[in-house]
Design a protein around this motif. Structure first.
Motif, PDB file in Angstrom:
ATOM      1  N   SER A  19       0.848  -1.082  -0.076  1.00  0.00           N
ATOM      2  CA  SER A  19      -0.117   0.171  -0.095  1.00  0.00           C
ATOM      3  C   SER A  19       0.927   1.125   0.214  1.00  0.00           C
ATOM      4  N   ASN A  20       1.952   1.259   0.670  1.00  0.00           N
ATOM      5  CA  ASN A  20       2.739   2.556   1.014  1.00  0.00           C
ATOM      6  C   ASN A  20       3.690   2.683  -0.018  1.00  0.00           C
ATOM      7  N   GLY A  21       4.161   1.595  -0.783  1.00  0.00           N
ATOM      8  CA  GLY A  21       5.371   1.675  -1.642  1.00  0.00           C
ATOM      9  C   GLY A  21       4.976   1.977  -3.177  1.00  0.00           C
ATOM     10  N   SER A  22       3.871   2.492  -3.439  1.00  0.00           N
ATOM     11  CA  SER A  22       3.513   2.442  -4.916  1.00  0.00           C
ATOM     12  C   SER A  22       2.365   3.755  -4.923  1.00  0.00           C
ATOM     13  N   LEU A  23       1.830   3.984  -6.155  1.00  0.00           N
ATOM     14  CA  LEU A  23       0.969   4.914  -6.527  1.00  0.00           C
ATOM     15  C   LEU A  23       0.006   4.469  -7.523  1.00  0.00           C
ATOM     16  N   PRO A  24      -1.147   4.895  -7.763  1.00  0.00           N
ATOM     17  CA  PRO A  24      -2.072   4.745  -8.963  1.00  0.00           C
ATOM     18  C   PRO A  24      -1.267   4.921  -9.929  1.00  0.00           C
ATOM     19  N   GLY A  25      -1.375   4.110 -11.006  1.00  0.00           N
ATOM     20  CA  GLY A  25      -0.435   4.484 -12.457  1.00  0.00           C
ATOM     21  C   GLY A  25       0.536   3.637 -12.503  1.00  0.00           C
ATOM     22  N   LEU A  26       1.346   3.210 -11.311  1.00  0.00           N
ATOM     23  CA  LEU A  26       2.456   2.373 -11.181  1.00  0.00           C
ATOM     24  C   LEU A  26       2.019   1.025 -11.228  1.00  0.00           C
ATOM     25  N   HIS A  27       2.783   0.004 -11.871  1.00  0.00           N
ATOM     26  CA  HIS A  27       2.403  -1.257 -11.911  1.00  0.00           C
ATOM     27  C   HIS A  27       3.123  -2.126 -10.710  1.00  0.00           C
ATOM     28  N   LYS A  28       2.554  -2.708  -9.761  1.00  0.00           N
ATOM     29  CA  LYS A  28       3.013  -3.230  -8.399  1.00  0.00           C
ATOM     30  C   LYS A  28       3.660  -4.780  -8.784  1.00  0.00           C
ATOM     31  N   THR A  29       4.715  -4.756  -8.190  1.00  0.00           N
ATOM     32  CA  THR A  29       5.263  -6.226  -8.521  1.00  0.00           C
ATOM     33  C   THR A  29       5.519  -6.650  -6.999  1.00  0.00           C
ATOM     34  N   GLY A  30       5.984  -7.918  -6.850  1.00  0.00           N
ATOM     35  CA  GLY A  30       6.473  -8.570  -5.616  1.00  0.00           C
ATOM     36  C   GLY A  30       7.740  -8.894  -5.573  1.00  0.00           C
ATOM     37  N   SER A  31       8.372  -9.176  -4.168  1.00  0.00           N
ATOM     38  CA  SER A  31       9.700  -9.742  -4.119  1.00  0.00           C
ATOM     39  C   SER A  31       9.589 -10.857  -2.967  1.00  0.00           C
ATOM     40  N   PHE A  32       9.953 -11.773  -3.266  1.00  0.00           N
ATOM     41  CA  PHE A  32       9.873 -13.147  -2.474  1.00  0.00           C
ATOM     42  C   PHE A  32      10.627 -14.183  -3.013  1.00  0.00           C
ATOM     43  N   GLY A  33      10.754 -15.418  -2.172  1.00  0.00           N
ATOM     44  CA  GLY A  33      11.596 -16.504  -2.781  1.00  0.00           C
ATOM     45  C   GLY A  33      10.980 -17.990  -2.498  1.00  0.00           C
ATOM     46  N   SER A  34       9.721 -17.949  -1.907  1.00  0.00           N
ATOM     47  CA  SER A  34       8.930 -19.102  -1.545  1.00  0.00           C
ATOM     48  C   SER A  34       7.482 -18.869  -1.639  1.00  0.00           C
ATOM     49  N   ARG A  35       6.681 -19.949  -1.345  1.00  0.00           N
ATOM     50  CA  ARG A  35       5.219 -19.772  -1.284  1.00  0.00           C
ATOM     51  C   ARG A  35       4.848 -19.038  -2.321  1.00  0.00           C
ATOM     52  N   SER A  36       5.009 -19.319  -3.606  1.00  0.00           N
ATOM     53  CA  SER A  36       4.564 -18.331  -4.684  1.00  0.00           C
ATOM     54  C   SER A  36       3.180 -18.235  -4.834  1.00  0.00           C
ATOM     55  N   THR A  37       2.457 -19.211  -4.574  1.00  0.00           N
ATOM     56  CA  THR A  37       0.916 -19.103  -5.154  1.00  0.00           C
ATOM     57  C   THR A  37       0.532 -18.244  -4.028  1.00  0.00           C
ATOM     58  N   GLU A  38       0.666 -18.161  -2.578  1.00  0.00           N
ATOM     59  CA  GLU A  38       0.354 -17.648  -1.700  1.00  0.00           C
ATOM     60  C   GLU A  38       0.398 -15.776  -1.938  1.00  0.00           C
TER      61      GLU A  38
END
Length: 582
Positions: A196-215
């Motif tokens: 919620s805090n790290g982006s803005l409307p109009g920017l495409h959000k992506t994730g950073s993780f290394g496991s539990r991909s589906t979740e």
């Protein structure tokens, strides 16, 4: 020209669904003569894209001295990606983390500018100027102009740090005004607050993780209802710190998580595809209650190891990718043993005794106050009435060797939370302080290095400090080729001593310099700064890239801070990065 855009569920390449299968290579961690080899091997694993951060402090270590050549030639790196038929993702920060010193921010910026990573006007002036320089390189290389760049990221995991929307809006404005037309992304860990805090409307959000991909993808989808799902940092390994273990991940488990991502139709950037090396003094550090400086190797247990050789993980990932996308038939060559040889080390004399010319000051000067960007500062002060007692430092960053009249007393250490030591009487107290790496994460960015605050002896402040910067690279370059006298050689090793050796190679070759029988210091081959070594481990070898060697006679310089257990230099067939937790 080719177009690249966001669709309702996929990235669109010329209007057709496209799955990004990317891997990270940081150009500033790899010798430029080896960029092409690493990029080619990325294609052979089945990747269609290469991602890189841009390290501001590599390009502009001193204010106004911008460099985009040689190791910093981002344009050439992107051109090599394009020549290999791959796309590129650029993440210019300005903050990058990356286990890189100071998180990529220049020391001159973090030491003199308030409101880091915020909309503070003074900070935004500098950041905007930096981004415009980067975009001068990136903009003409976008995909819609015939180049490889398909995505550009705004900031980096900002939701873990702050929530200043005005700051992000300014970065977007600067980016678009500089001619960046490709989609803009942000990345955060799949935690509601961060997304919620790290982006803005109009920017495409992506994730950073290394496991539990589906979740994790499900969490990301809640915050990104439409558009392609993307894990833009799929952590396939981890970094190491001095005194820890060498971190690895289970190959089968990591490959299964990658398979789950691709099977879900998500795009991915593998962090890292090839980690490379924190050459010279570029390692970062973490401090979450205990200061932990990071090692020289950034192998990261990646599909390509530190020397660019394919690992078991390379072939496992290649098999996974082949289930979802075309993979070339060609395979990279397997790793061959590096040349093995051993030569004696010759004592080159003391190297930290340079006379200081600065006027005495009431308090010790910090590295930052003197604009010093190398590893060491020597502090000398006259002891009042020749007395000894309990020496106490308000704060030490990061490791200090204490001596009186040239006789070693002991060490004080930030990592050990150890700021006090009893010293004997004498004329002169000396403290040799090492900056072991700047914190690259959270709110300790830009903290000063050296002796911080007051230094007392039995509670009484010591004054009249002489602060002498020591540039280890310059010192190594000045070490002579002649051996010291027999008397000096006999006593060498009881403190900071330079050592040299010459060795022969039939041809240029990657090498692995064994450091297990040394204590702590810095190593150079033909003037190339390999980085730090420390018997504290886990790392036991330093990687020597082939372009740093020559056919014929090569010269090694070792700046040892403590003592050598064995006065020899050995090059071994393969790397030794230390014990794992398994």
């Amino acid at each position: 020209m080719t177009s690249f855009s966001l669709g309702d569920t996929d990235f669109l390449r010329d209007g057709r669904p496209h799955q990004v299968i990317s891997g990270a290579i940081h150009y500033f961690r790899v010798h430029p003569d080896q960029w092409q080899d690493r990029i080619r091997k990325a294609r052979l694993m089945g990747l269609n894209t290469i991602e890189t951060y841009v390290a501001w402090n590599a390009h502009e270590p001193r204010r106004g001295e911008w460099d985009a050549s040689g190791w910093n030639d981002l344009g050439r790196f992107l051109d090599l990606i394009h020549a290999e038929g791959l796309d590129a993702i650029v993440r210019p920060g300005p903050y990058i983390c990356a286990e890189w010193h100071n998180g990529g921010l220049p020391v001159w910026l973090t030491g003199g500018t308030g409101g880091l990573r915020s909309s503070a006007p003074e900070y935004l002036v500098e950041v905007s100027a930096y981004l415009r320089r980067v975009y001068d390189i990136v903009a003409p290389r976008q995909i819609d102009r015939g180049g490889p760049v398909v995505l550009v990221q705004i900031e980096n995991e900002y939701g873990a740090y702050g929530s200043d929307a005005a700051y992000l809006e300014t970065l977007v404005t600067v980016t678009r005004e500089a001619g960046i037309t490709v989609p803009l992304t942000t990345v955060d860990q799949p935690v509601d607050r961060m997304l919620s805090n790290g982006s803005l409307p109009g920017l495409h959000k992506t994730g950073s993780f290394g496991s539990r991909s589906t979740e994790r993808l499900a969490t990301l989808r809640r915050h990104q209802p439409t558009g392609p799902l993307m894990c833009s940092e799929f952590w396939d390994g981890w970094f190491d710190w001095w005194g820890g273990v060498h971190h690895t991940t289970d190959v089968a488990t990591t490959a299964a998580d990658l398979d789950a991502l691709l099977a879900a139709g998500a795009s991915v950037n593998i962090y890292m595809f090839h980690g490379g090396t924190n050459f010279a003094l570029t390692n970062g550090a973490n401090d979450k209650g205990r200061y932990l400086p990071l090692v020289t190797s950034y192998d990261y247990d990646a599909p390509l190891d530190e020397a660019g050789n394919p690992t078991e993980k390379f072939f496992a990932f290649r098999d996974v990718i082949a289930r979802h996308a075309p993979v070339p038939d060609e395979l990279p060559a397997s790793a061959a043993p590096a040349p093995a040889l051993e030569v004696p080390l010759v004592a080159g004399g003391a190297w930290t005794t340079t006379a200081g010319s600065a006027e005495p000051t009431a308090h010790p000067e910090t590295f930052d106050a003197l604009g010093h960007q190398s590893a060491l500062m020597r502090y000398d002060v006259d002891l009042p009435h020749g007395n000894g007692g309990v020496l106490l430092v308000d704060e030490l960053r990061d490791l200090g060797w204490v001596s009186v009249d040239g006789r070693a007393v002991g060490t004080i250490s930030r990592t050990r939370h150890d700021r006090a030591i009893r010293i004997p009487g004498g004329r002169t107290l000396s403290i040799l302080v090492e900056d072991q790496g700047r914190v690259n994460y959270d709110h300790r960015l830009g903290e000063e290095k050296g002796l911080i605050g007051a230094v007392t002896l039995d509670g009484a402040p010591l004054s009249g400090w002489r602060s002498t910067p020591l540039d280890v690279a310059a010192i190594a370059a000045g070490i002579g080729r002649d051996a010291v006298s027999d008397a000096e050689a006999t006593t060498a090793g009881d403190g900071p001593t330079a050592w040299t050796a010459e060795f022969e190679l039939d041809a240029r070759a990657d090498l692995f310099l064994e450091t297990a029988s040394w204590s702590k210091g810095y190593a150079f081959v033909n003037g190339f700064f390999l980085g730090r070594y420390w018997r504290n481990g886990p790392q036991r070898t330093l990687y020597v890239p082939a372009p740093a060697t020559v056919a014929g006679t090569n010269r090694l310089v070792v700046l040892e801070l403590e003592q050598l257990i064995e006065r020899r230099a050995a090059f071994v067939p393969s790397p030794s990065l230390g014990a794992t937790e398994e």
